[in-house]
Design a protein around this motif. Structure first.
Motif, mmCIF file in Angstrom:
data_model
loop_
_atom_site.group_PDB
_atom_site.id
_atom_site.type_symbol
_atom_site.label_atom_id
_atom_site.label_comp_id
_atom_site.label_asym_id
_atom_site.label_seq_id
_atom_site.Cartn_x
_atom_site.Cartn_y
_atom_site.Cartn_z
ATOM 1 N N CYS A 70 41.192 37.864 30.794
ATOM 2 C CA CYS A 70 41.331 37.555 32.217
ATOM 3 C C CYS A 70 41.418 36.041 32.402
ATOM 4 O O CYS A 70 40.599 35.307 31.839
ATOM 5 C CB CYS A 70 40.143 38.111 32.997
ATOM 6 N N PRO A 71 42.382 35.532 33.167
ATOM 7 C CA PRO A 71 42.524 34.074 33.327
ATOM 8 C C PRO A 71 41.542 33.459 34.318
ATOM 9 O O PRO A 71 41.629 32.269 34.579
ATOM 10 C CB PRO A 71 43.969 33.940 33.845
ATOM 11 N N LEU A 72 40.629 34.250 34.850
ATOM 12 C CA LEU A 72 39.668 33.754 35.832
ATOM 13 C C LEU A 72 38.340 33.438 35.162
ATOM 14 O O LEU A 72 38.035 33.908 34.058
ATOM 15 C CB LEU A 72 39.460 34.786 36.940
ATOM 16 N N TYR A 73 37.528 32.655 35.858
ATOM 17 C CA TYR A 73 36.194 32.300 35.381
ATOM 18 C C TYR A 73 35.147 33.165 36.083
ATOM 19 O O TYR A 73 35.396 33.673 37.184
ATOM 20 C CB TYR A 73 35.919 30.816 35.626
ATOM 21 N N PRO A 74 33.985 33.342 35.490
ATOM 22 C CA PRO A 74 32.982 34.227 36.101
ATOM 23 C C PRO A 74 32.547 33.796 37.497
ATOM 24 O O PRO A 74 32.156 34.637 38.310
ATOM 25 C CB PRO A 74 31.808 34.162 35.112
ATOM 26 N N HIS A 75 32.595 32.491 37.792
ATOM 27 C CA HIS A 75 32.168 32.034 39.110
ATOM 28 C C HIS A 75 33.255 32.186 40.161
ATOM 29 O O HIS A 75 33.030 31.886 41.335
ATOM 30 C CB HIS A 75 31.747 30.566 39.029
ATOM 31 N N ASN A 76 34.458 32.654 39.765
ATOM 32 C CA ASN A 76 35.543 32.821 40.735
ATOM 33 C C ASN A 76 35.181 33.908 41.733
ATOM 34 O O ASN A 76 34.706 34.981 41.345
ATOM 35 C CB ASN A 76 36.829 33.174 39.996
ATOM 36 N N PRO A 77 35.396 33.678 43.032
ATOM 37 C CA PRO A 77 35.043 34.703 44.031
ATOM 38 C C PRO A 77 35.788 36.017 43.856
ATOM 39 O O PRO A 77 35.321 37.056 44.314
ATOM 40 C CB PRO A 77 35.419 34.036 45.367
ATOM 41 N N GLN A 78 36.945 35.996 43.204
ATOM 42 C CA GLN A 78 37.709 37.219 43.003
ATOM 43 C C GLN A 78 37.143 38.105 41.908
ATOM 44 O O GLN A 78 37.530 39.264 41.792
ATOM 45 C CB GLN A 78 39.164 36.890 42.671
ATOM 46 N N VAL A 79 36.241 37.590 41.094
ATOM 47 C CA VAL A 79 35.720 38.330 39.954
ATOM 48 C C VAL A 79 34.504 39.133 40.390
ATOM 49 O O VAL A 79 33.520 38.573 40.883
ATOM 50 C CB VAL A 79 35.353 37.383 38.802
ATOM 51 N N LEU A 80 34.589 40.436 40.227
ATOM 52 C CA LEU A 80 33.455 41.321 40.472
ATOM 53 C C LEU A 80 32.851 41.662 39.120
ATOM 54 O O LEU A 80 33.432 42.411 38.335
ATOM 55 C CB LEU A 80 33.909 42.588 41.204
ATOM 56 N N LEU A 81 31.686 41.087 38.834
ATOM 57 C CA LEU A 81 31.110 41.203 37.503
ATOM 58 C C LEU A 81 30.483 42.566 37.244
ATOM 59 O O LEU A 81 30.296 42.946 36.096
ATOM 60 C CB LEU A 81 30.065 40.110 37.286
ATOM 61 N N ASN A 82 30.127 43.288 38.282
ATOM 62 C CA ASN A 82 29.389 44.518 38.046
ATOM 63 C C ASN A 82 29.619 45.514 39.162
ATOM 64 O O ASN A 82 30.072 45.167 40.253
ATOM 65 C CB ASN A 82 27.886 44.232 37.927
ATOM 66 N N GLU A 83 29.291 46.742 38.866
ATOM 67 C CA GLU A 83 29.232 47.806 39.853
ATOM 68 C C GLU A 83 28.073 48.732 39.487
ATOM 69 O O GLU A 83 27.573 48.696 38.361
ATOM 70 C CB GLU A 83 30.544 48.582 39.931
ATOM 71 N N PHE A 84 27.661 49.541 40.425
ATOM 72 C CA PHE A 84 26.488 50.386 40.232
ATOM 73 C C PHE A 84 26.879 51.849 40.390
ATOM 74 O O PHE A 84 27.564 52.225 41.343
ATOM 75 C CB PHE A 84 25.394 50.011 41.236
ATOM 76 N N ARG A 85 26.431 52.649 39.452
ATOM 77 C CA ARG A 85 26.720 54.078 39.474
ATOM 78 C C ARG A 85 25.591 54.849 40.151
ATOM 79 O O ARG A 85 24.565 54.293 40.537
ATOM 80 C CB ARG A 85 26.947 54.594 38.052
#
Length: 417
Positions: free
Chosen positions: A325-340
């Protein structure tokens, strides 16, 4: 294009309902969808690349918004946009070279020919300035327009009507040429996604040596093919598989490894730190690789990475290029997690009195995250189709796959879906 719109809506619904999961499946189907969009797109006589870019970007914004955690969707959208820019640049460069050769031969002969019209001084000067500009899409399109031969006014003797028809045929052929080249490149991308496991597995014999002990967590097809490839090369080694609670995908991986004749031991996730001192190497898969070399991986891998660092055990990540992915973890577009759903952890019947928030009596919260983030300093080596790379080199490797103009994508919710 009703057919394409139906395909887009169906794909959006599948992503929303989580019917498509996994980086390879989402990446492959995204590339196939965009190939259909490109093949059915009607291009204008001018700015064909811009029309393709706008069409792909419009579809990309919808499918990215459908399930932002599947970063492979955005990766493929940006890869296809980069392909369009590269193919248009290639055609523009070829046209510029051909016109330059025509202008040079006309200057030497100092004779105006009907099949090679002479370029004006303004056009030659504009072409020279165009070659010195940064390689932006606007520059390329301007270069194609400026370098077009100066039209000769139609006369009865010169056959102006036939020349007009020939220019129309030339524009149509250029449009078909651009679409054909882009579709061929997308087909190669789909083929690379399909065969990435085999290409990564070919490097297993160079990394796995005789009588080593390997630890992995959860289930990954890339890890499965990698370990089996080493087994096929007559390597003898043992594998510890952490079960990967709460979905226990590691148990499925352990069964497949045992069926193929590998010495496999299933351990609980909590036993990882207790057994890491007996391990020579940790080999895991990834959900996505960020531009800084960090990894979004199944939950529990951060704990494994910390244990490996504490005992100086190499932590190796296997990832295809579609996961970069060309984005960085702090980018607002990046969703690092979700919950099941909490049902994967607890039976609602036994804890219903503690989970009933409708009456205000609920006092128990259940959190079931899907992914971990592993920072780049915990990763020893990345194995991709192109070989092994250090985490500090990932940003440069990712830069070859994407254009800077395509990094920011809108994620507005799709309408009418």
């Amino acid at each position: 294009m009703p057919d394409v719109q139906v395909l887009v809506n169906d794909f959006v619904n599948l992503l929303k309902k989580r019917k498509i999961e996994g980086s390879q499946a989402t990446a492959k189907q995204t590339a196939e969808l965009l190939r259909s969009v490109i093949s059915q797109q009607r291009l204008p006589h001018t700015n064909q690349a811009t029309a393709l870019l706008n069409a792909v970007r419009a579809v990309g914004e919808k499918i990215i918004a459908a399930n932002p955690i599947e970063l492979a969707v955005g990766n493929i959208v940006r890869r296809v946009l980069h392909i369009i820019r590269e193919e248009d640049h290639s055609l523009a460069t070829a046209a510029m070279a051909a016109l330059g050769m025509s202008a040079g031969s006309d200057d030497e002969d100092d004779v105006e020919r009907d099949d090679h019209p002479v370029l004006s001084a303004a056009a030659v000067a504009a072409a020279a300035r165009s070659t010195l500009r940064p390689p932006s899409l606007q520059t390329l399109l301007e270069g194609v327009t400026i370098l077009s031969p100066v039209p000769v006014p139609p006369t009865p003797s010169s056959g102006g009507e036939s020349e007009g028809k020939s220019r129309s045929v030339e524009k149509s052929s250029k449009s078909r040429k651009l679409k054909h080249d882009v579709i061929e490149a997308v087909n190669e991308l789909i083929q690379d996604i399909t065969t990435c496991h085999e290409q990564i597995a070919e490097q297993a014999v160079e990394l796995i040596h005789q009588n080593v002990v390997i630890l992995t967590l959860g289930s990954s097809k890339t890890v499965l093919e990698f370990l089996c490839a080493a087994k096929d090369k007559k390597r003898s080694f043992k594998v510890f598989v952490a079960e990967g609670a709460p979905r226990y995908q590691g148990q499925l991986l352990a069964k497949e490894l045992a069926d193929r004749g590998l010495q496999t031991t299933v351990i609980t996730d909590a036993a990882t730190f207790a057994l890491i001192s007996r391990v020579n190497m940790v080999i895991v898969g990834a959900h996505a690789v960020m531009a800084n070399g960090g990894v979004i991986a199944p939950v529990g891998l951060h704990m494994v990475a910390l244990a490996a660092q504490r005992h100086a055990v190499p932590f190796v990540v296997l990832a295809g290029s579609h996961k970069m992915c060309p984005l960085y973890p702090h980018n607002p577009q990046v969703l690092l997690n979700e919950f099941r759903s909490p049902s994967e952890l607890l039976d609602f019947g036994e804890f219903s009195d503690l989970l009933d928030y409708s009456t205000g009596a609920g006092s128990l919260d259940v959190v079931n995250p899907v992914f971990d983030y592993v920072p780049p300093n915990l990763v020893s080596l990345f194995i991709t189709e192109t070989g092994g790379h250090n985490s500090s080199y990932m940003y440069r490797l990712i830069a070859d796959y994407y254009s800077a103009n395509d990094l920011v994508m809108k994620q507005t919710p799709p309408t009418g879906c």
